[in-house]
Design a protein around this motif. Structure first.
Motif, PDB file in Angstrom:
ATOM      1  N   HIS A  26     -30.108 -50.363  12.079  1.00  0.00           N
ATOM      2  CA  HIS A  26     -29.837 -50.965  13.387  1.00  0.00           C
ATOM      3  C   HIS A  26     -31.146 -51.194  14.147  1.00  0.00           C
ATOM      4  O   HIS A  26     -31.589 -50.344  14.926  1.00  0.00           O
ATOM      5  CB  HIS A  26     -28.913 -50.055  14.191  1.00  0.00           C
ATOM      6  CG  HIS A  26     -27.554 -49.903  13.589  1.00  0.00           C
ATOM      7  ND1 HIS A  26     -27.311 -49.097  12.487  1.00  0.00           N
ATOM      8  CD2 HIS A  26     -26.357 -50.471  13.913  1.00  0.00           C
ATOM      9  CE1 HIS A  26     -26.027 -49.164  12.169  1.00  0.00           C
ATOM     10  NE2 HIS A  26     -25.438 -49.997  13.020  1.00  0.00           N
ATOM     11  N   GLN A 179     -25.218 -55.643  25.249  1.00  0.00           N
ATOM     12  CA  GLN A 179     -24.809 -56.087  23.916  1.00  0.00           C
ATOM     13  C   GLN A 179     -24.174 -54.935  23.149  1.00  0.00           C
ATOM     14  O   GLN A 179     -24.550 -53.778  23.318  1.00  0.00           O
ATOM     15  CB  GLN A 179     -26.022 -56.592  23.116  1.00  0.00           C
ATOM     16  CG  GLN A 179     -26.845 -57.656  23.791  1.00  0.00           C
ATOM     17  CD  GLN A 179     -26.146 -58.992  23.887  1.00  0.00           C
ATOM     18  OE1 GLN A 179     -25.241 -59.287  23.097  1.00  0.00           O
ATOM     19  NE2 GLN A 179     -26.551 -59.815  24.849  1.00  0.00           N
ATOM     20  N   GLN A 180     -23.223 -55.258  22.293  1.00  0.00           N
ATOM     21  CA  GLN A 180     -22.692 -54.283  21.347  1.00  0.00           C
ATOM     22  C   GLN A 180     -22.358 -55.001  20.055  1.00  0.00           C
ATOM     23  O   GLN A 180     -22.602 -56.206  19.928  1.00  0.00           O
ATOM     24  CB  GLN A 180     -21.489 -53.547  21.926  1.00  0.00           C
ATOM     25  CG  GLN A 180     -20.319 -54.411  22.338  1.00  0.00           C
ATOM     26  CD  GLN A 180     -19.271 -53.625  23.118  1.00  0.00           C
ATOM     27  OE1 GLN A 180     -19.173 -53.755  24.328  1.00  0.00           O
ATOM     28  NE2 GLN A 180     -18.483 -52.808  22.424  1.00  0.00           N
ATOM     29  N   SER A 184     -21.382 -59.575  23.449  1.00  0.00           N
ATOM     30  CA  SER A 184     -21.837 -58.999  24.714  1.00  0.00           C
ATOM     31  C   SER A 184     -20.787 -58.024  25.224  1.00  0.00           C
ATOM     32  O   SER A 184     -19.588 -58.167  24.942  1.00  0.00           O
ATOM     33  CB  SER A 184     -22.074 -60.103  25.750  1.00  0.00           C
ATOM     34  OG  SER A 184     -20.841 -60.606  26.229  1.00  0.00           O
ATOM     35  N   THR A 185     -21.231 -57.021  25.975  1.00  0.00           N
ATOM     36  CA  THR A 185     -20.272 -56.051  26.513  1.00  0.00           C
ATOM     37  C   THR A 185     -19.271 -56.742  27.438  1.00  0.00           C
ATOM     38  O   THR A 185     -18.099 -56.352  27.490  1.00  0.00           O
ATOM     39  CB  THR A 185     -21.003 -54.925  27.264  1.00  0.00           C
ATOM     40  OG1 THR A 185     -21.884 -55.494  28.242  1.00  0.00           O
ATOM     41  CG2 THR A 185     -21.812 -54.067  26.314  1.00  0.00           C
ATOM     42  N   MET A 242     -32.114 -55.992  24.014  1.00  0.00           N
ATOM     43  CA  MET A 242     -31.934 -55.693  22.593  1.00  0.00           C
ATOM     44  C   MET A 242     -32.938 -56.501  21.773  1.00  0.00           C
ATOM     45  O   MET A 242     -33.134 -57.686  22.006  1.00  0.00           O
ATOM     46  CB  MET A 242     -30.508 -56.006  22.147  1.00  0.00           C
ATOM     47  CG  MET A 242     -30.264 -55.728  20.672  1.00  0.00           C
ATOM     48  SD  MET A 242     -28.534 -55.875  20.156  1.00  0.00           S
ATOM     49  CE  MET A 242     -27.906 -54.275  20.655  1.00  0.00           C
ATOM     50  N   THR A 252     -29.521 -61.352  21.831  1.00  0.00           N
ATOM     51  CA  THR A 252     -28.310 -61.558  21.037  1.00  0.00           C
ATOM     52  C   THR A 252     -27.861 -60.231  20.437  1.00  0.00           C
ATOM     53  O   THR A 252     -28.677 -59.354  20.157  1.00  0.00           O
ATOM     54  CB  THR A 252     -28.564 -62.568  19.910  1.00  0.00           C
ATOM     55  OG1 THR A 252     -27.401 -62.633  19.066  1.00  0.00           O
ATOM     56  CG2 THR A 252     -29.764 -62.175  19.064  1.00  0.00           C
ATOM     57  N   HIS A 253     -26.546 -60.129  20.199  1.00  0.00           N
ATOM     58  CA  HIS A 253     -26.002 -58.936  19.551  1.00  0.00           C
ATOM     59  C   HIS A 253     -26.166 -59.005  18.034  1.00  0.00           C
ATOM     60  O   HIS A 253     -25.896 -58.024  17.340  1.00  0.00           O
ATOM     61  CB  HIS A 253     -24.509 -58.806  19.868  1.00  0.00           C
ATOM     62  CG  HIS A 253     -23.662 -59.832  19.183  1.00  0.00           C
ATOM     63  ND1 HIS A 253     -23.568 -61.136  19.627  1.00  0.00           N
ATOM     64  CD2 HIS A 253     -22.878 -59.750  18.072  1.00  0.00           C
ATOM     65  CE1 HIS A 253     -22.761 -61.809  18.826  1.00  0.00           C
ATOM     66  NE2 HIS A 253     -22.334 -61.001  17.879  1.00  0.00           N
ATOM     67  N   LYS A 254     -26.600 -60.144  17.512  1.00  0.00           N
ATOM     68  CA  LYS A 254     -26.576 -60.366  16.065  1.00  0.00           C
ATOM     69  C   LYS A 254     -27.506 -59.434  15.289  1.00  0.00           C
ATOM     70  O   LYS A 254     -27.339 -59.242  14.081  1.00  0.00           O
ATOM     71  CB  LYS A 254     -26.917 -61.822  15.756  1.00  0.00           C
ATOM     72  CG  LYS A 254     -25.854 -62.798  16.275  1.00  0.00           C
ATOM     73  CD  LYS A 254     -26.208 -64.237  15.970  1.00  0.00           C
ATOM     74  CE  LYS A 254     -25.126 -65.184  16.500  1.00  0.00           C
ATOM     75  NZ  LYS A 254     -25.456 -66.608  16.234  1.00  0.00           N
ATOM     76  N   HIS A 256     -27.834 -56.238  16.092  1.00  0.00           N
ATOM     77  CA  HIS A 256     -27.371 -54.875  16.331  1.00  0.00           C
ATOM     78  C   HIS A 256     -27.481 -54.036  15.056  1.00  0.00           C
ATOM     79  O   HIS A 256     -28.000 -52.911  15.090  1.00  0.00           O
ATOM     80  CB  HIS A 256     -25.920 -54.894  16.823  1.00  0.00           C
ATOM     81  CG  HIS A 256     -25.293 -53.541  16.925  1.00  0.00           C
ATOM     82  ND1 HIS A 256     -25.303 -52.804  18.092  1.00  0.00           N
ATOM     83  CD2 HIS A 256     -24.631 -52.773  16.012  1.00  0.00           C
ATOM     84  CE1 HIS A 256     -24.684 -51.648  17.888  1.00  0.00           C
ATOM     85  NE2 HIS A 256     -24.264 -51.610  16.639  1.00  0.00           N
TER      86      HIS A 256
END
Length: 279
Positions: A26, A179-180, A184-185, A242, A252-254, A256
């Motif tokens: 991660h 982000q998660q 996005s949250t 992030m 971006t969450h990508k 994560h």
């Protein structure tokens, strides 16, 4: 201060190299929390890396609740003398002490709880803080949580307890990157004003507006320390990006839980000039 800023760059190099080597891990949240970890272990906490034990009497304690960002945790521990830096080579490999989520059964110095099942770290931190009070130990307990993690109900049970029992030797930091894993949250589950929620539960709440600026993080953590011992647990809302430090991973969450390929690793390392020595 320059030494710590250089360490931030090196920790980021460690992070992307670790996850690339095993095509797993991660990087996004790890990169975003780099300044926090470097500040905590390089400037804020009192600890004894050379003689680590699980009790941590006479020391400040840290608990990582969002355990998936283990790469930044491992790098920081190694770079601060808890274990040899070259052990970072074993990240996520068979029989390694550096599991994808931190564990205690392998006896890794610096790790006092297994984490990864989200929502549990605050409860453990509160227990440790209460133990310090019972032992007349004036040191502090720090914990780190993801903002998406706050969707876990156990967090709010713990938050209610900490305020209700005046656990005022605890500083819980929320990595507010918005982000998660699934987006996005706000898209997954909007949580409104997190700071107001903690304040409503009876916490002393403060904000670090730029959690990727080392000076701001150090100043914020020192401010939080000054607020302890006054009847309330302290919550820091720390705004981060992030993937901070690697341009194509930011915003971006990508990233994560995705590792860079060979070309992406080269791109990332090109943005992070080596400041110490790669493992």
């Amino acid at each position: 201060m320059n030494d710590l800023k250089n360490l931030c760059t090196q920790v980021r190099r460690d992070i992307v190299r670790m996850v690339h080597a095993v095509n797993s891990g991660h990087p996004g949240g790890s990169l975003g929390c780099t300044e926090y970890f470097v500040a905590l272990y390089g400037e804020i906490m009192e600890y004894n890396a050379a003689n680590f034990d699980m009790d941590g009497k006479g020391e400040d304690l840290f608990f990582l609740s969002n355990g998936h960002i283990s790469p930044v945790f491992y790098s920081t521990l190694a770079r601060n003398g808890f274990f040899k830096v070259d052990e970072l080579n074993t990240f996520r490999k068979i029989d390694s002490r550096l599991q994808g989520h931190p564990t205690t059964h392998e006896g890794l110095p610096g790790v006092r709880i297994a984490s990864g099942s989200l929502g549990q770290g605050m409860s453990v931190a509160i227990g440790a803080a209460e133990a310090k009070k019972l032992n007349n130990d004036n040191h502090l307990v720090f914990s780190l949580h993801g903002d998406g993690e706050l969707q876990e109900g156990q967090i709010w049970e713990a938050a209610m307890y900490a305020a209700g029992k005046n656990v005022d030797n605890l500083i819980a930091t929320i990595d507010a990157n918005g982000q998660q894993i699934d987006g996005s949250t706000d898209d997954v589950l909007p949580m409104g004003d997190i700071g107001q929620k903690f304040a409503a539960f009876g916490w002393d709440v403060m904000t670090i507006e730029n959690g990727n600026d080392l000076d701001s993080v150090i100043a914020g953590l020192n401010e939080a320390k000054s607020r302890t011992g006054k009847g309330k647990p302290v919550c820091i809302i720390m705004k981060t990006e992030m993937g901070a430090g690697v341009d194509f991973m930011m915003g971006t969450h990508k990233w994560h839980g995705v590792a860079p390929n060979d070309d992406q690793l080269a791109d990332a390392l090109g943005q992070l000039s080596s400041t110490l020595t790669d493992y």
